[in-house]
Design an enzyme around this catalytic site. Structure first.
Site, PDB file in Angstrom:
ATOM      1  N   ASN A 195       0.874  -1.180   0.000  1.00  0.00           N
ATOM      2  CA  ASN A 195       0.000   0.000   0.000  1.00  0.00           C
ATOM      3  C   ASN A 195       0.911   1.230   0.000  1.00  0.00           C
ATOM      4  OD1 ASN A 195      -1.751   2.088   0.527  1.00  0.00           O
ATOM      5  ND2 ASN A 195      -2.151   1.502   2.653  1.00  0.00           N
ATOM      6  N   LYS A 240       0.098   4.268  -0.241  1.00  0.00           N
ATOM      7  CA  LYS A 240      -0.528   5.480   0.319  1.00  0.00           C
ATOM      8  C   LYS A 240      -0.300   6.659  -0.633  1.00  0.00           C
ATOM      9  CE  LYS A 240       0.354   3.561   4.842  1.00  0.00           C
ATOM     10  NZ  LYS A 240       0.151   3.727   6.261  1.00  0.00           N
ATOM     11  N   HIS A 255      -9.418   1.067   4.795  1.00  0.00           N
ATOM     12  CA  HIS A 255      -8.144   1.240   5.509  1.00  0.00           C
ATOM     13  C   HIS A 255      -8.378   2.159   6.709  1.00  0.00           C
ATOM     14  CE1 HIS A 255      -4.053   2.494   6.403  1.00  0.00           C
ATOM     15  NE2 HIS A 255      -3.649   1.399   5.764  1.00  0.00           N
ATOM     16  N   GLU A 287      -6.795   4.554   7.850  1.00  0.00           N
ATOM     17  CA  GLU A 287      -6.598   5.993   7.581  1.00  0.00           C
ATOM     18  C   GLU A 287      -7.849   6.585   6.934  1.00  0.00           C
ATOM     19  OE1 GLU A 287      -2.890   5.637   5.485  1.00  0.00           O
ATOM     20  OE2 GLU A 287      -1.908   5.065   7.368  1.00  0.00           O
ATOM     21  N   GLU A 342      -5.272  -5.172  10.360  1.00  0.00           N
ATOM     22  CA  GLU A 342      -4.265  -4.134  10.571  1.00  0.00           C
ATOM     23  C   GLU A 342      -4.560  -3.405  11.885  1.00  0.00           C
ATOM     24  OE1 GLU A 342      -2.268  -2.961   6.621  1.00  0.00           O
ATOM     25  OE2 GLU A 342      -3.932  -1.602   6.971  1.00  0.00           O
ATOM     26  N   GLY A 396       2.729   1.916  10.840  1.00  0.00           N
ATOM     27  CA  GLY A 396       3.731   2.973  10.764  1.00  0.00           C
ATOM     28  C   GLY A 396       4.450   3.263  12.073  1.00  0.00           C
ATOM     29  N   SER A 430       3.528  -2.512  10.248  1.00  0.00           N
ATOM     30  CA  SER A 430       4.978  -2.557  10.523  1.00  0.00           C
ATOM     31  C   SER A 430       5.633  -3.882  10.131  1.00  0.00           C
ATOM     32  CB  SER A 430       5.256  -2.224  12.001  1.00  0.00           C
ATOM     33  OG  SER A 430       4.889  -0.884  12.279  1.00  0.00           O
TER      34      SER A 430
HETATM   35  C1  PEP Z   1      -0.645   0.146   6.061  1.00  0.00           C
HETATM   36  O1  PEP Z   1      -0.801   1.353   6.129  1.00  0.00           O
HETATM   37  O2  PEP Z   1      -1.459  -0.573   5.451  1.00  0.00           O
HETATM   38  C2  PEP Z   1       0.524  -0.429   6.719  1.00  0.00           C
HETATM   39  C3  PEP Z   1       0.519  -1.699   7.010  1.00  0.00           C
HETATM   40  O3  PEP Z   1       1.565   0.446   7.004  1.00  0.00           O
HETATM   41  P1  PEP Z   1       3.010   0.066   7.611  1.00  0.00           P
HETATM   42  O4  PEP Z   1       3.483  -1.208   6.958  1.00  0.00           O
HETATM   43  O5  PEP Z   1       3.871   1.239   7.231  1.00  0.00           O
HETATM   44  O6  PEP Z   1       2.837  -0.091   9.077  1.00  0.00           O
END
Ligand code: PEP
Length: 255
Positions: free
Chosen positions: A13, A15, A100, A102, A170, A176, A216
């Site tokens: 992803n 973003k 997601h 976000e 998630e 992040g 992460s």
């Molecule tokens: C995400 O935003 O879907 C995600 C998993 O981000 P990160 O791997 O940076 O934690």
């Protein structure tokens, strides 16, 4: 992996990152995705909508799928600034992430809206990747399972084709941050998701729904997280922007 389990998939992803020149990352991914890795794991890259067409052209013949990060629920209409699932399919996308955290947080997307977007994905022939996951406060107050159960029931349409449905677990607090749940916690939530998927797609099909872990994931922790029961792959944010890191995660499936 048992015979009736889906092939693993590692999805990126991106973003709101990437310009036209970022197509070179896709080239590096294609070069680093040899037959022995293709035999073990599927790859998907979800760039911003502006790059889907260029990425789909670049990915042609590489076996790397291209997806989107969101879609409007309607096919077309007076929705200034929005992009429909049909438009994404027209650009060459085969998958779309919906719900997601976000989008749930910054755009106040509800479970019902996420479900409508997953329906739109089905209508357009796209695979829907429905994201669920608890906040830090919900985890600390031991409500993670209740939250994920409610999101599954509210965000995932009934009767989806199991091969065109993925769920991404998630935890919001892991995105992040460099923090990850323990393998036992991941296993507990993924088992719940598998059970809930059974009521939505039918017991005979529940094993075909891919359940991805996201939050992460890095090359250094991929092997441990991807080995957890009912983890069929990863949804990767930050590490997906660097070809060697993304491939390093996929290579966890090599041995
Ligand atoms: C995400 O935003 O879907 C995600 C998993 O981000 P990160 O791997 O940076 O934690």
């Amino acid at each position: 992996m048992s015979a009736d389990r889906p092939r693993p998939l590692v999805a990126g992803n991106w973003k709101m990152h990437g310009l036209k020149s970022s197509v070179q990352v896709l080239h590096a991914l294609a070069v680093g995705y040899p037959p022995e890795l293709k035999a073990k794991v599927d790859l998907l890259v979800c760039p911003p909508a502006t790059l889907i067409h260029a990425f789909a052209l670049q990915a042609h013949g590489s076996d790397i799928a291209i997806g989107a990060q969101d879609a409007h629920a309607e096919a077309s209409g007076a929705y200034t600034g929005n992009v429909s699932a049909e438009m994404l399919a027209d650009l060459g996308a085969t998958h779309v992430i919906v719900g997601h955290s976000e989008r749930r947080a910054y755009h106040r997307e509800t479970d019902a809206e996420v479900r409508a977007k997953a329906e739109a994905a089905r209508r357009a022939g796209l695979t829907a990747i429905v994201c669920v996951g608890e906040t830090r406060e919900e985890r600390e107050s031991e409500r993670a399972l209740d939250v994920v159960r409610a999101q599954m029931r509210g965000s995932v349409p009934e009767g989806m084709d199991a091969s065109r449905l993925m769920i991404a677990y998630e935890p919001v607090w892991a995105i992040g941050t460099g923090l990850t749940p323990t393998p036992a916690d991941v296993a507990e939530v993924h088992t719940l998701i598998r059970e809930e998927a059974g009521t939505l797609v039918g017991a005979a099909e529940q094993g075909r729904v891919r359940i991805l872990y996201g939050g992460s994931v890095k090359p250094a922790n991929a092997k441990e997280l991807l080995a957890v029961e009912n983890v069929d792959g990863a949804l990767v944010g930050g590490a997906s922007l660097v070809a060697t890191d993304f491939l390093g995660i996929a290579r966890a499936y090599l041995d």
